[in-house]
Each structure stands twice: as C-alpha cells, then as structure tokens.
Design an enzyme around this catalytic site. Structure first.
Site, PDB file in Angstrom:
ATOM      1  N   ASP A   1      -8.443  -0.734 -10.478  1.00 28.67           N
ATOM      2  CA  ASP A   1      -9.292  -1.314  -9.444  1.00 28.67           C
ATOM      3  C   ASP A   1     -10.536  -0.457  -9.263  1.00 28.67           C
ATOM      4  O   ASP A   1     -11.623  -0.787  -9.748  1.00 28.67           O
ATOM      5  CB  ASP A   1      -8.515  -1.427  -8.135  1.00 28.67           C
ATOM      6  CG  ASP A   1      -9.378  -1.928  -6.975  1.00 28.67           C
ATOM      7  OD1 ASP A   1     -10.516  -2.371  -7.210  1.00 28.67           O
ATOM      8  OD2 ASP A   1      -8.917  -1.873  -5.825  1.00 28.67           O
TER       9      ASP A   1
ATOM     10  N   LYS B   1       0.839  -1.191   0.000  1.00 26.60           N
ATOM     11  CA  LYS B   1       0.000   0.000   0.000  1.00 26.60           C
ATOM     12  C   LYS B   1       0.883   1.254   0.000  1.00 26.60           C
ATOM     13  O   LYS B   1       1.801   1.375   0.812  1.00 26.60           O
ATOM     14  CB  LYS B   1      -0.920   0.012   1.222  1.00 26.60           C
ATOM     15  CG  LYS B   1      -2.013  -1.041   1.178  1.00 26.60           C
ATOM     16  CD  LYS B   1      -3.040  -0.725   0.107  1.00 26.60           C
ATOM     17  CE  LYS B   1      -4.190  -1.707   0.122  1.00 26.60           C
ATOM     18  NZ  LYS B   1      -5.238  -1.356  -0.862  1.00 26.60           N
TER      19      LYS B   1
ATOM     20  N   LYS C   1     -13.203  -7.663  -8.105  1.00 27.51           N
ATOM     21  CA  LYS C   1     -13.673  -8.049  -6.777  1.00 27.51           C
ATOM     22  C   LYS C   1     -15.135  -8.459  -6.875  1.00 27.51           C
ATOM     23  O   LYS C   1     -15.955  -7.712  -7.414  1.00 27.51           O
ATOM     24  CB  LYS C   1     -13.487  -6.900  -5.790  1.00 27.51           C
ATOM     25  CG  LYS C   1     -12.016  -6.518  -5.620  1.00 27.51           C
ATOM     26  CD  LYS C   1     -11.815  -5.337  -4.691  1.00 27.51           C
ATOM     27  CE  LYS C   1     -10.329  -5.025  -4.536  1.00 27.51           C
ATOM     28  NZ  LYS C   1     -10.062  -3.847  -3.678  1.00 27.51           N
TER      29      LYS C   1
ATOM     30  N   ASP D   1      -0.070  -0.488  -4.654  1.00 28.84           N
ATOM     31  CA  ASP D   1      -1.486  -0.116  -4.708  1.00 28.84           C
ATOM     32  C   ASP D   1      -1.637   1.278  -4.117  1.00 28.84           C
ATOM     33  O   ASP D   1      -1.475   1.475  -2.909  1.00 28.84           O
ATOM     34  CB  ASP D   1      -2.334  -1.118  -3.929  1.00 28.84           C
ATOM     35  CG  ASP D   1      -3.827  -0.807  -4.019  1.00 28.84           C
ATOM     36  OD1 ASP D   1      -4.206   0.092  -4.799  1.00 28.84           O
ATOM     37  OD2 ASP D   1      -4.609  -1.470  -3.311  1.00 28.84           O
TER      38      ASP D   1
ATOM     39  N   GLU E   1      -1.083  -0.425  -9.095  1.00 31.35           N
ATOM     40  CA  GLU E   1      -2.543  -0.512  -9.109  1.00 31.35           C
ATOM     41  C   GLU E   1      -3.171   0.843  -8.805  1.00 31.35           C
ATOM     42  O   GLU E   1      -2.820   1.482  -7.814  1.00 31.35           O
ATOM     43  CB  GLU E   1      -2.989  -1.549  -8.077  1.00 31.35           C
ATOM     44  CG  GLU E   1      -4.482  -1.749  -7.971  1.00 31.35           C
ATOM     45  CD  GLU E   1      -4.841  -2.810  -6.948  1.00 31.35           C
ATOM     46  OE1 GLU E   1      -5.885  -2.657  -6.276  1.00 31.35           O
ATOM     47  OE2 GLU E   1      -4.074  -3.795  -6.813  1.00 31.35           O
TER      48      GLU E   1
END
Length: 329
Positions: free
Chosen positions: A190, A107, A214, A138, A164
């Site tokens: 995403d 992250k 997802k 991400d 991402e």
C-alpha cells in the site's frame, strides 16, 4: 481545461466528520469538497502530509470533478469491513455496521499493542465471520521483518488472506514475502505504492503479490489505471477514510478495473457517524454501488469545520494548486 483557483474557491466547503471509533489517531475526519461539471469531488489528504504529497490528491479531485468519465465494467463493487484497533469485546459492534461484508481488514501493529492483544482481536473476528469469511491484516508498515514474521506465524491459524504493508521498505516487503511464502499468505503493498516516488518499484522488485490502489493519493482514476496496467498484479482498490464523495471516486476506479479478484476497501463510510450526503455510500449486502454523490447543503452546514480550520484548508488548496501549475510549466 483545469478550473481556475477562483472556480475552486467558489464551491469549496470544508467539513469535519466525527468517527465512531478513533482511527489513525484521529476522532474527526476533515475534508474539502468541491463541485465540478461532473459532480461533487473531494480533496482530503491527511493533515500531516506536506504540500508536495497533497498536490497529488488535488490532481485526483480535479480529475474526478472535471475530467473524463472512466469506462466501467460493473455497477457495484464488493467491499471489506475495516476493523480499527478495538478490544475483542467491541468487534461485533463495529462489524455489524458493514452489512453483508464477507471480508474483514484488521488493523494491526498499532504502537503499544502487544501481539497477544492482536491475536485476541483477530480470533474475535474469525468467531464473528465463521469459517467462510476472509481476514486480511493491515500493519501500515509498522513491523520490522522479524516482527512481521513472528506476527504472521501467530495469526496464521485464523486463515489469513494476506498481510498488507507489513514493513516500510520495498526490500523489507520482499524479505517478508520470502519468509512467509510457504504458508500461502500473500503480501500486499500500500504505502510502497501510494507514497513512493516510483509506485511501480514494488512490482518490479517482486516484493508483493498484489497492490492496494487508492485513487486520491495516486492522482486520480486515470493515473491509477495506468499504474494498474503497468504493474500487472492483482489489485485491491481502497480508500483513505474518505467521505462518500471520495469513496465514489474509489468505486468508479474499482469498476474500471477489468479483473477485480479481491473485495475492495471502500466501505469505510460505516466508520463515520456523519457524512456529506443524505445517501451515504455504505455497504449493502457486502457491496457499494458505483454512482456519483449528491451533496446535502444541510449536512455541509451542520458539519462545517471551524473558521480557522476552513482557512487552513483553503490556504492548503491554494498552495497545492500553485504546485500543480508549476509542474505544468
């Protein structure tokens, strides 16, 4: 046939599960669990999401608990480790919980984080993994285009797999992709898929090299499969910090993807200090099995949310169910 709201309320349990490390600004993950004829299923949109967005998550829960079983191509799915924003000295402590994972999603772009802090954290990940491991970033849309380019340049020495959602909009993703293409680092989308009115817009715009898919935010396994087929891009199936029940939904989706080139983001049960089952879906030798989850009555009782939070979730369930009914009409 969709179950009635009374059917759902009859089995609904609301839990609050503590996290090992603060993640996405929260210390506990709340979720509503249901029991359908196919088994346990999960409704757990983040609390800040409005009802219109949350209703899609409810559709996914109903699909997994009451819908058809997907045809699957594999019995286990390789997964990545997920590293929250922690000090470099804590990297090994966090990653040790992800048994055998060869890929780490780091992250980045957290508010208040300086680029040199992110470089130090990613360096610690590379030292932990060694030269063969894979590192992906991400940013959750947290950078501008210029910030994204600068960060990727600063972190490229650690041999990145992809970045991402570096920026928020599809146009910005396209700009970043063009700017870093020569470095051989891909761009994954995403939020531009799961929070978009048109989840295929990013693929049509050529703004990403792969999609992060997802199950809950896209309305369930069947809906996600249609998006994957139409997009025509490689995918990473991921989770939204779900309990093992939600992770099971994601694992079934990943198992239904014919070509799965990347490790998936379905190992996040390792970030929880508690779960809703005696057999949590945590990584073993870098993979999770594709199986349904048996709920533990004792754990549901132990981690039951407070009465006011339970009421909040049940009210949310009723409102989202009514939205789904209205859409059908």
């Amino acid at each position: 046939m969709r179950p009635t709201i009374d059917d759902l309320l009859a089995t609904a349990r609301v839990v609050s599960l503590p996290l090992r490390t603060r993640f996405r600004g929260i210390d506990h993950r709340e979720a509503l669990l249901l029991e359908g004829p196919r088994g346990a299923t999960e409704f757990s949109p983040f609390v800040e999401y409005d009802d219109a967005e949350a209703a899609t998550w409810l559709a996914a829960a109903l699909d997994f608990g009451w819908g058809d079983e997907p045809a699957v191509f594999r019995s286990s799915v390789r997964v990545n480790a997920t590293l929250p924003v922690v000090e470099p000295g804590r990297v090994a402590e966090v990653l040790d919980r992800f048994s055998g994972c060869r890929t780490v999603k780091v992250k980045v772009a957290d508010p208040g984080q300086r680029l040199e802090e992110e470089v130090a954290r990613v360096r610690a990940v590379r030292e932990y993994l060694g030269p063969e491991g894979r590192i992906r970033l991400d940013a959750n849309g947290g950078w501008t285009v210029d910030e994204a380019e600068r960060a990727v340049h600063a972190l490229a020495e650690f041999d990145l797999e992809y970045v991402e959602q570096p920026c928020e909009s599809v146009d910005e993703l396209a700009q970043v992709r063009e700017r870093i293409r020569y470095m051989g680092i891909g761009v994954a989308a995403d939020e531009s898929v799961r929070k978009a009115e048109d989840p295929l817009a990013v693929a049509r715009a050529g703004a990403a090299d792969l999609l992060v898919i997802k199950a809950q935010p896209l309305g369930g396994i069947a809906a996600a499969e249609r998006i994957i087929a139409e997009a025509g891009l490689p995918v990473v199936v991921s989770s939204a910090l779900d309990t093992s029940v939600g992770l099971s939904m994601g694992a079934h989706l990943a198992a239904a993807v014919p070509q799965l080139e990347y490790d998936c983001g379905l190992g996040t049960a390792a970030l929880l200090t508690a779960d809703v089952t005696d057999a949590p879906l945590t990584p073993i030798d870098g993979a999770v099995p594709v199986r349904r989850i048996d709920l533990s009555a004792g754990l549901l009782d132990r981690h039951e949310a407070s009465a006011d939070r339970r009421d909040w979730w049940l009210d949310r369930l009723r409102r989202c169910y009514a939205l789904l009914d209205a859409l059908d009409e």
